[in-house]
Write a protein that holds these residues in place. Structure first.
Motif, mmCIF file in Angstrom:
data_model
loop_
_atom_site.group_PDB
_atom_site.id
_atom_site.type_symbol
_atom_site.label_atom_id
_atom_site.label_comp_id
_atom_site.label_asym_id
_atom_site.label_seq_id
_atom_site.Cartn_x
_atom_site.Cartn_y
_atom_site.Cartn_z
ATOM 1 N N UNK A 43 0.826 -1.204 0.000
ATOM 2 C CA UNK A 43 0.000 0.000 0.000
ATOM 3 C C UNK A 43 0.862 1.257 0.000
ATOM 4 N N UNK A 44 1.937 1.254 0.759
ATOM 5 C CA UNK A 44 2.839 2.401 0.807
ATOM 6 C C UNK A 44 3.503 2.621 -0.548
ATOM 7 N N UNK A 45 3.906 1.526 -1.192
ATOM 8 C CA UNK A 45 4.533 1.624 -2.512
ATOM 9 C C UNK A 45 3.534 2.150 -3.547
ATOM 10 N N UNK A 46 2.288 1.676 -3.475
ATOM 11 C CA UNK A 46 1.254 2.144 -4.405
ATOM 12 C C UNK A 46 0.977 3.626 -4.196
ATOM 13 N N UNK A 47 0.928 4.056 -2.932
ATOM 14 C CA UNK A 47 0.692 5.466 -2.633
ATOM 15 C C UNK A 47 1.834 6.332 -3.156
#
Length: 125
Positions: A43-47
């Motif tokens: 999720x952090x990478x996608x954000x």
């Protein structure tokens, strides 16, 4: 006292002792924690990727033809007619595979005779 004969397999060897398939609560909790950490990382990478992306303000369509309209002053103005429609993601370029990140989009569905000739990645299968 009589002893029970030891069981052997077809080759006459003793079978290995099989541990019970019970999952220990500690192992289950550890696995759940690992999965949660992986999900948070994704999720952090996608954000981060989303924040890097620059919004693109453009249209994708097909020229249908030309016409003319008249202004309030009576001037004749040439106008291009465009057919705009839904855009389909055809291919995703990745940094690891292609050296850059991008999305290839398409506008129109292909006629059946051309669609049959496409390879699977281009079809979206």
């Amino acid at each position: 006292a009589e002893t029970e004969p030891q069981k052997t397999d077809e080759k006459g060897e003793k079978p290995e002792k099989i541990e019970s398939a019970e999952v220990k609560p500690e192992a289950k909790a550890q696995k759940e924690a690992q999965l949660k950490a992986q999900q948070e990382e994704q999720e952090a990478k996608a954000k981060e990727t989303f924040e890097k992306m620059k919004p693109i303000q453009s249209l994708l369509g097909k020229k249908v033809g030309m016409t003319q309209i008249f202004s309030e002053k009576g001037d004749c103005l040439p106008v291009t007619l465009l057919q705009l429609g839904p855009v389909f993601v055809i291919q995703k370029k990745t940094l690891e595979k292609d050296g850059y990140e991008a999305v290839q989009v398409g506008f129109e569905e292909l006629p059946q005779n051309r669609a049959k000739k496409l390879i699977k990645p281009k079809k979206g299968d």
